[in-house]
Design an enzyme around this catalytic site. Structure first.
Site, PDB file in Angstrom:
ATOM      1  N   GLU A  21       0.807  -1.230  -0.029  1.00 20.36           N
ATOM      2  CA  GLU A  21       0.033   0.050   0.056  1.00 20.36           C
ATOM      3  C   GLU A  21       0.938   1.341  -0.098  1.00 20.36           C
ATOM      4  OE1 GLU A  21      -3.827   1.631   2.389  1.00 20.36           O
ATOM      5  OE2 GLU A  21      -3.227  -0.339   2.763  1.00 20.36           O
ATOM      6  N   GLU A  43      -2.126   1.248  13.472  1.00 20.47           N
ATOM      7  CA  GLU A  43      -3.272   1.450  12.538  1.00 20.47           C
ATOM      8  C   GLU A  43      -4.615   1.053  13.307  1.00 20.47           C
ATOM      9  OE1 GLU A  43      -5.042   0.422   8.103  1.00 20.47           O
ATOM     10  OE2 GLU A  43      -3.877  -1.082   9.014  1.00 20.47           O
TER      11      GLU A  43
END
Length: 884
Positions: free
Chosen positions: A460, A734
């Protein structure tokens, strides 16, 4: 008095970027060690000794207009400044001179075409890197030699056998269809009279390699990998562009990718390939690609290069029977491994990376399809030092196999990120809170590798707009990130025009994620430039981004049908609400359209204020009307007359308070009380995602519930900010529970151990706990208003503002509190003491000491559990346990 830190734009000569600037009239800034400036004198001296001098009556030291003739391309001057201060009749001494040299400012300055070793390639995996070389002859004395270089892909240079610069991953990742940065490199000391050689290492990088999730994309920006290299030499005859004939060969890097890692076979190395006289008869000619067939504008960089910033020695966890090492770097980083070793020819060392261990082994599932494996094959038994060239990993733990006798002492971890100047520090007597703040700093470092990304490890690593929107206040306190972020904002504005809206990540790639406009994320177009303006005092940032800022708010207002109520379409809402299931992180308890409407009101207000700063009075009135409409819609649809907010969640209530969306003091007080009640009923555990987390502590503190804010801040059970710290985290996660309490990794597909977004609360630590807040842009006027609590006995913060370092340090002993404040020249500070009377004073430059009565740390309220009237079963359990 002494003039310090003379600089142009947001560049500093200390970072090696005084040459090749991209504007003909760069603004000047400086600071003073003492005194109040009344006027300044600036002088520019060119290479022929000709000077220009100008006197200006001004007390301003920031972003002063270029007072000389505009620079032509390649023109260079040495600039210096001196000032006259209050109480002095004469100017003081001159500053140290700053060398300022323009780059290639016009498209016509480029006189060479692209050269490519590969114009197309298969998509079946990471591809090899290439070598390009050219030789040239110099006759006579060299006054100046410059190389202007960029690439489709990633490049590194060698001149006469050595690297002229230490930049990594050049030219970085930008929206290559619109903008491509080039670097100006000084070769004067490396070029010799006689024969010389230039070598280029070239790889796919972001341009042609795999990027994105859901399998990623190949060849996103083009099918070629190519270099654009213009060599210019100045001698007594003037400046000339040196013609170069390029030849190419495959390199010893047989496969390389940002996600995949790098494989290097030293048996394929060609010694001396970048030195004059090397026999390249078997090399191939390159393909010439006309410069005008590409649309990207060539630009000088606005920020610092990516470099190796720090080196860490790992420690040994275990050694297997076959010699395989499992190492702990001790810190989750973005970077790579370097080793020094010898082995027999054909021996291959394999390096695997992961952020965490699970059951004593590397936990690679969170990497998804990013293999993150580097390999080096020895050519002979000579001792070598090696690190991969064109890849980067996010990791704390490494497994190194293939050599039975490799020692941990032979291994280093290289920390890599944009070479930003550190500007902010914070500390307390609470070790977990201090470690959390260090984790925030590290997550920023690891995710500022040329642009602000979400994470540095998995497939990502994208420039998510929502992440940096919430984190920008923290980022711009901790580091001078202006150059990195203004570069990224240019990409945002360019892609906003191309796609008709602000993408949810920038640069945008089509990898399966919705491209619809979304609140919180799209609002980065407004909030990030506004934050940078407030931190730096540079209204030019607002001017540059104004079209982007206004376009976003106009678009959203149009989506509401002119009502101000954004109640349809795609939204991410309060992303990563801890109540959401792992597989559906967007399933927040807070109405996403409440969040969207609130953000429209907030962004419209900021654009109104930006319009006023820029003197755009018609726009100021228009965005004032949009702000009023959005506020009215928010109140009508989401606020009861009492002040209770629809959704009745922590995020919904906090956002109404923080964005000033309530009607009067009574509603605000009611909302504050309800917010505190919700936090208490939640046992002071986190109940917020992306939208609520950055503001919940502020919303509590600003409505008279400071102690509740501290209780929330210092909780250690999951979900909480400090839970990850108790689990050994060295970066911000996260998810609140990226690792579960039993040491297993969260089963969700989206689990990273290095995201800065939820660390945005550090801004609260700087402003409220330590008490440093800018009142006027650039910290020209600050408020020092620390608010102790939570049992903390001391706290301190420092910020290197554009005027110099501002610091606030407080300590509580018994029922006395002391506060020490340091204010630099050019700054005025409002001191608000945290006593019953909220005593206020105004001070200027210098060190200021205050001592006064205040409750002792042990007198701070302890965390208490309140009767949860919404949970009858819990109420009965508490009664049975004698708690009620």
């Amino acid at each position: 008095m002494t003039v310090l830190d003379l600089r142009v734009e947001h560049l500093t000569d200390q970072l090696g970027i005084g040459i090749g600037i991209g504007t003909a009239a760069p603004r000047l800034s400086w600071r003073l060690d003492d005194g109040t400036q009344l006027a300044y004198e600036a002088e520019a001296i060119d290479g022929e000794g000709r000077s220009q001098r100008i006197n200006v009556d001004s007390d301003d030291m920031l972003f002063q207009p270029w007072p000389f003739e505009p620079l032509a391309s390649r023109a260079a001057v040495d600039v210096r400044v001196r000032v006259r201060v209050a109480g002095e009749a004469e100017y003081g001494s001159w500053s140290e001179p700053l060398h300022v040299e323009a780059g290639l400012l016009e498209a016509s300055d480029w006189q060479v075409d692209w050269v490519s070793p590969s114009t197309e390639a298969p998509h079946d995996g990471p591809r090899n890197a290439h070598l390009l070389r050219a030789e040239f002859t110099v006759v006579g004395e060299i006054r100046r030699a410059r190389l202007y270089a960029t690439a489709h892909g990633l490049y590194e240079l060698e001149v006469n056998g050595s690297a002229p610069a230490d930049e990594l991953l050049a030219p970085g990742w930008s929206s290559y269809r619109h903008r491509l940065r080039y670097r100006t490199i000084d070769l004067t000391s490396q070029v010799n009279v006689g024969r010389n050689a230039i070598g280029v290492h070239l790889a796919d990088g972001w341009y042609r390699g795999r990027i994105g999730f859901n399998g990623g994309l190949w060849n996103e920006y083009g099918t070629d990998v190519a270099a654009l290299v213009q060599l210019e030499i100045e001698d007594e005859s003037g400046i000339r562009v040196v013609p170069l004939e390029w030849r190419t060969s495959e390199s010893a890097i047989i496969a390389t990718g940002l996600y995949e890692g790098e494989r290097h076979d030293a048996r394929r190395e060609q010694a001396g390939w970048s030195v004059a006289g090397f026999d390249d008869a078997e090399w191939n000619p390159t393909t010439t690609l006309a410069r005008d067939q590409f649309t990207a504008e060539l630009e000088a960089p606005t920020g610092p290069p990516v470099r190796v910033i720090e080196t860490i020695r790992p420690t040994l966890i275990s050694r297997a029977d076959d010699g395989t090492l499992l190492l702990d770097v001790g810190q989750n980083i973005a970077g790579k491994i370097r080793f020094t070793a010898a082995a027999s020819a054909g021996t291959t060392v394999r390096i695997r990376h992961a952020e965490v261990l699970e059951d004593g082994a590397l936990a690679t599932r969170p990497l998804r399809t990013a293999a993150s494996i580097d390999e080096y094959t020895f050519a002979d038994d000579a001792r070598v030092t090696w690190t991969p060239r064109f890849t980067i990993h996010g990791f704390r733990y490494v497994e190194i196999s293939g050599m039975a006798d490799l020692s941990v002492e032979d291994v280093e971890a290289l920390v890599i990120h944009s070479d930003m100047r550190r500007t902010g520090w914070f500390e307390t007597d609470h070790p977990l809170l201090d470690r959390f703040h260090q984790n925030v700093v590290w997550s920023m470092r690891d995710n500022f590798v040329d642009l602000p990304t979400d994470c540095p490890q998995r497939d990502e690593r994208l420039g998510w707009t929502g992440d940096i929107q919430v984190f920008a206040p923290t980022a711009s306190f901790l580091y001078d990130a202006t150059g990195v972020l203004t570069n990224w904002l240019r990409d945002l504005a360019a892609e906003q025009v191309e796609f008709g809206s602000v993408p949810n990540f920038v640069p945008w790639i089509e990898c399966g994620f919705p491209s619809d406009p979304a609140a919180v994320w799209g609002d980065a177009a407004v909030i990030v430039p506004w934050t940078l303006y407030r931190r730096t005092g540079d209204a030019g940032i607002l001017r540059d981004q104004f079209a982007s800022m206004t376009a976003w708010v106009d678009q959203v207002f149009a989506l509401t049908g002119g009502t101000g109520h954004w109640n349809r379409g795609f939204q991410l809402g309060d992303w990563l609400d801890p109540a959401a299931p792992p597989e559906r992180p967007g399933d927040s308890k807070t109405d996403p359209y409440l969040v969207a409407t609130a953000y429209l009101a907030h962004s419209a207000r900021l654009v109104r204020e930006a319009s006023a700063v820029l003197g755009e009075h018609e726009a100021e009135q228009r965005f004032a009307s949009i702000h009023e409409a959005a506020v009215a819609s928010f109140r009508r649809h989401y606020v009861a007359p009492s002040g209770r907010v629809v959704s009745d969640t922590v995020t919904a209530t906090a956002i109404a308070i923080a964005f000033d969306l309530l009607d009067g003091d009574a509603q605000r007080a009611e909302a504050g009380a309800r917010l505190a009640e919700l936090v208490i009923d939640g046992d002071f555990l986190i109940q917020t995602g992306f939208a609520g987390t950055p503001i919940v502590c502020d919303a509590l503190a600003s409505t008279g519930h400071l102690d509740e804010a501290y209780h929330l801040l210092l909780r250690t059970e999951s979900p909480s900010w400090l839970y990850a710290v108790t689990m050994g985290a060295t970066t911000v996660w996260e998810r609140w529970d990226s690792m579960l309490a039993d040491g297993s990794v969260n089963p969700g597909e989206m689990t990273s151990f290095n995201h800065y977004a939820l660390g945005a609360v550090a801004d609260f630590l700087h402003r409220v706990v330590a008490g440093i807040e800018e009142v006027e842009p650039g910290f020209r006027r600050v408020r020092i208003a620390p608010r102790p609590g939570g049992g903390l006995a001391r706290a301190a913060a420092r910020h290197a503002s554009p005027f110099g370092e501002i610091s606030s340090s407080w300590q509580r002993e018994g029922e006395r509190m002391s506060l020490t404040v340091v204010v630099p020249s050019g700054v005025t500070a409002e001191i608000v003491l945290p006593d019953a009377a909220a005593t206020t004073s105004v001070v200027g430059e210098g060190r200021h000491e205050f001592s006064f009565e205040h409750r002792a740390p042990e007198q701070d309220p302890a965390r208490q559990r309140r009767w949860n009237i919404h949970n009858p079963e819990e109420r009965l359990e508490m009664i049975a346990a004698g708690a009620l």
